[in-house]
Design an enzyme around this catalytic site. Structure first.
Site, short mmCIF file in Angstrom:
data_model
loop_
_atom_site.label_atom_id
_atom_site.label_comp_id
_atom_site.label_asym_id
_atom_site.label_seq_id
_atom_site.Cartn_x
_atom_site.Cartn_y
_atom_site.Cartn_z
N ASP A 82 31.46 83.64 55.88
CA ASP A 82 31.08 82.23 55.70
C ASP A 82 29.84 81.87 56.50
O ASP A 82 29.20 80.86 56.21
CB ASP A 82 32.23 81.30 56.12
CG ASP A 82 33.44 81.49 55.22
OD1 ASP A 82 34.53 81.04 55.60
OD2 ASP A 82 33.29 82.12 54.16
N ARG A 101 37.43 86.14 42.82
CA ARG A 101 38.49 85.57 43.66
C ARG A 101 39.86 85.65 42.98
O ARG A 101 40.52 84.66 42.73
CB ARG A 101 38.15 84.14 44.06
CG ARG A 101 36.76 84.07 44.67
CD ARG A 101 36.44 82.76 45.28
NE ARG A 101 37.07 82.64 46.60
CZ ARG A 101 36.93 81.54 47.35
NH1 ARG A 101 36.25 80.53 46.89
NH2 ARG A 101 37.50 81.46 48.54
N PRO A 102 40.28 86.86 42.65
CA PRO A 102 41.60 87.03 42.03
C PRO A 102 42.73 86.64 42.99
O PRO A 102 42.49 86.48 44.20
CB PRO A 102 41.65 88.52 41.71
CG PRO A 102 40.66 89.15 42.61
CD PRO A 102 39.61 88.13 42.89
N ILE A 103 43.93 86.48 42.45
CA ILE A 103 45.08 86.13 43.31
C ILE A 103 46.18 87.19 43.17
O ILE A 103 47.35 86.92 43.44
CB ILE A 103 45.64 84.73 42.95
CG1 ILE A 103 46.00 84.65 41.46
CG2 ILE A 103 44.65 83.64 43.33
CD1 ILE A 103 46.76 83.38 41.09
N ASP A 104 45.77 88.41 42.79
CA ASP A 104 46.76 89.47 42.58
C ASP A 104 47.59 89.75 43.84
O ASP A 104 48.81 89.92 43.78
CB ASP A 104 46.08 90.75 42.10
CG ASP A 104 44.93 91.17 43.01
OD1 ASP A 104 44.19 90.28 43.46
OD2 ASP A 104 44.81 92.36 43.32
N ILE A 122 32.59 91.12 51.74
CA ILE A 122 33.83 90.41 51.41
C ILE A 122 33.82 89.88 49.98
O ILE A 122 34.77 90.05 49.24
CB ILE A 122 34.08 89.25 52.41
CG1 ILE A 122 34.02 89.74 53.86
CG2 ILE A 122 35.41 88.56 52.10
CD1 ILE A 122 35.11 90.73 54.26
N LYS A 125 38.19 73.45 58.42
CA LYS A 125 38.63 73.27 57.02
C LYS A 125 39.64 74.35 56.65
O LYS A 125 40.70 74.08 56.10
CB LYS A 125 37.43 73.38 56.08
CG LYS A 125 37.80 73.58 54.62
CD LYS A 125 36.61 73.68 53.71
CE LYS A 125 36.02 75.04 53.60
NZ LYS A 125 36.70 75.96 52.67
N ASN A 126 39.32 75.62 57.02
CA ASN A 126 40.15 76.73 56.56
C ASN A 126 41.43 76.88 57.36
O ASN A 126 42.21 77.80 57.10
CB ASN A 126 39.33 78.03 56.57
CG ASN A 126 38.26 77.97 55.49
OD1 ASN A 126 38.28 77.10 54.62
ND2 ASN A 126 37.29 78.86 55.58
N ARG A 168 32.44 69.67 50.67
CA ARG A 168 33.74 70.36 50.66
C ARG A 168 34.12 70.80 52.07
O ARG A 168 35.28 70.87 52.41
CB ARG A 168 33.67 71.62 49.78
CG ARG A 168 33.26 71.35 48.36
CD ARG A 168 33.34 72.59 47.54
NE ARG A 168 34.71 73.08 47.52
CZ ARG A 168 35.21 73.83 46.56
NH1 ARG A 168 34.44 74.23 45.57
NH2 ARG A 168 36.45 74.25 46.58
N CYS A 179 34.74 77.77 45.21
CA CYS A 179 33.32 78.11 45.07
C CYS A 179 33.15 79.42 44.28
O CYS A 179 33.92 80.34 44.42
CB CYS A 179 32.69 78.28 46.44
SG CYS A 179 32.28 76.71 47.19
N ARG A 226 40.15 76.52 46.04
CA ARG A 226 40.75 77.85 45.99
C ARG A 226 42.10 77.83 46.71
O ARG A 226 43.06 78.45 46.29
CB ARG A 226 39.79 78.81 46.68
CG ARG A 226 40.40 80.06 47.25
CD ARG A 226 40.62 81.08 46.23
NE ARG A 226 41.25 82.27 46.79
CZ ARG A 226 41.55 83.32 46.07
NH1 ARG A 226 41.28 83.33 44.78
NH2 ARG A 226 42.11 84.37 46.61
#
Ligand code: EPZ
Length: 417
Positions: A306, A121-124, A328, A22-23, A398, A116, A92
């Site tokens: 995971d 889960r920032p995107i900075d 993480i 998936k990833n 998912r 999830c 995400r």
């Protein structure tokens, strides 16, 4: 709403093939937007997260047709530069479309991604990197309005943390940039290498993917290619957890054992015997697992975050106390409350989780909290006494393709109701 009904304590046996990752396929689908013409993605798992990315591609004007495990994408109809909130919120990894649309069209408007609830889960890091590449990004009312009127230009980017998504995002945005981009402290996950292999097959010039430093030489354009997605190492770890929890011996095919370098020793520490050759891995579990002194999740090649939840589910019936440290994500122990309903004895304190192994778990009504948390409940239900009903299995869908079918084929008593 579908649920899973499991009657536990059945031994597993036989062989199961592991789905595509998936990833890996998610960033590859975003990256396919950069390439003109047709791309063919083989070993593409049929997952709701994949469907979400396919829907974004279609919204942007591309054609995307699935037949079995093959997805054919054609981006010649690409004619939009905005992605609505309803599509962005599904996953995400949708954020990575920002760099892809910007690199191809010079502008994009989209909202913050979903995913999830395992942390903020920032995107900075994503946005800082894109700004360094020359993107003008305005954040307003939860929306990102981005432009690159003069195109993106190569630069040096050092990541504060080896973020998988940020590394992938930079690779995608930098492919068509003017000049060379060098990423240091890049993530090393196998999925990063797979994305680079896809892009390089499309004509990109990416070097060092999978190492700590990745160099991307910008090129003028990319053309579609054919690519087969690597196997999903987390799905493999989940099947291994199911075998461990039920004292079974099973064989996984279509895996890459080298991608499980930090996972295999953990199962061996629990007393499992693992033999691998080529793309086959055989795991045999003892009647009673040994506890795990301490499992710390780390960026690759460390133990993957995971796999923490499924392995913890197996540790719930080990002969002693195991310790898990989640380095993480800040909120990735949500499955412990549901495991406790099945009799697990678990205490969490911040990033540390102490699991006191029990002789037995007991079936119960439980509810999934996130993708890997749902997988943990499935693993626990397989070794629990009696029946377990697992709700909210949309989380499972998912990332796991027909997990209940695969487990049934191994002898589990599990069905969708
Ligand atoms: C990817 O998420 C995976 N998702 C995750 O898998 C996986 O757990 C994670 O990498 C770590 O391996 C996909 O590939 C679609 P990160 P990602 O950026 O990219 C913080 C699953 O179960 N961070 O490496 O979101 C972040 O909050 C999913 O399949 C920032 O602070 O992971 C986290 O604490 C879950 N700012 C840490 O870094 C940023 O801009 C690692 O995140 C980006 C990340």
């Amino acid at each position: 709403m579908s649920k899973l009904l499991v009657t536990g304590r059945k031994k597993l046996s036989g062989e199961v093939s592991v789905q595509g990752a998936k990833n890996s396929v998610l960033p590859i689908l975003s990256a396919s937007l950069l390439a003109r013409g047709e791309s063919v993605i083989y070993n593409c798992p049929d997952l709701s997260d994949v469907e979400a990315s396919v829907n974004i591609l279609r919204y942007l004007g591309c054609r995307a047709e699935r037949s079995g495990q093959t997805l054919v994408i054609n981006t010649d109809g690409f004619d939009r530069c905005d992605i609505p909130d309803s599509l962005m919120r599904k996953t995400r990894s949708s954020i990575v479309f920002l760099g892809a649309v910007l690199a191809r069209a010079g502008r994009v408007r989209l909202s913050f991604p979903g995913g999830c609830e395992i942390g903020l889960r920032p995107i900075d890091m994503h946005l800082n990197a894109l700004r360094k590449l020359g993107a003008e990004i305005r954040e307003r009312h939860g929306c990102l309005d981005c432009r690159a009127p003069y195109g993106l230009r190569g630069c040096k980017i050092s990541l504060d943390f080896p973020s998988v998504g940020a590394t992938e995002h930079i690779m995608i945005a930098a492919c068509l940039a003017n000049g060379t981009t060098c990423v240091t402290n890049a993530a090393r996950e196998p999925e990063i290498r797979d994305l680079a292999d896809f892009l390089n097959s499309c004509g990109a010039k990416i070097y060092g993917a999978g190492e700590g430093e990745v160099v991307i030489d910008g090129v003028g354009s990319l053309s579609g290619c054919a690519h087969s997605v690597i196997p999903d190492r987390i799905v493999a770890a989940t099947f291994m957890s199911a075998a461990a929890a039920t004292g079974s011996e099973i064989t996984l095919t279509d895996v890459i054992p080298a991608h499980l370098g930090a996972v295999i020793p953990v199962f061996e520490d629990m007393g499992c015997v693992i033999r691998s050759s080529g793309t086959t891995l055989r795991i045999g579990a003892p009647e009673r697992l040994k506890p795990l002194a301490a499992v710390s999740t780390m960026p690759y090649p460390g133990f993957p975050t995971d796999a923490q939840a499924p392995v913890m589910a197996a540790a719930c019936v080990a002969d002693g106390t195991s310790v898990f440290i989640e380095n993480i994500f800040e909120n990735r122990f949500r499955h412990t409350r549901e495991l406790a309903r099945m009799g697990a004895k678990i205490k969490t304190e911040g990033r540390v989780c102490v699991v006191e192994g029990r002789e037995r778990l007991y079936g119960a009504k439980v509810d999934s909290t996130d993708l890997r948390g749902a997988a943990a409940l499935v693993v626990a239900s397989l070794c629990a006494e009696g029946k377990t009903r697992i709700g909210s299995i949309r989380y499972l869908e998912r990332g796991y393709e027909n997990l209940e079918v695969a487990l049934s084929s191994l002898g589990a008593d599990i069905k969708r109701i």
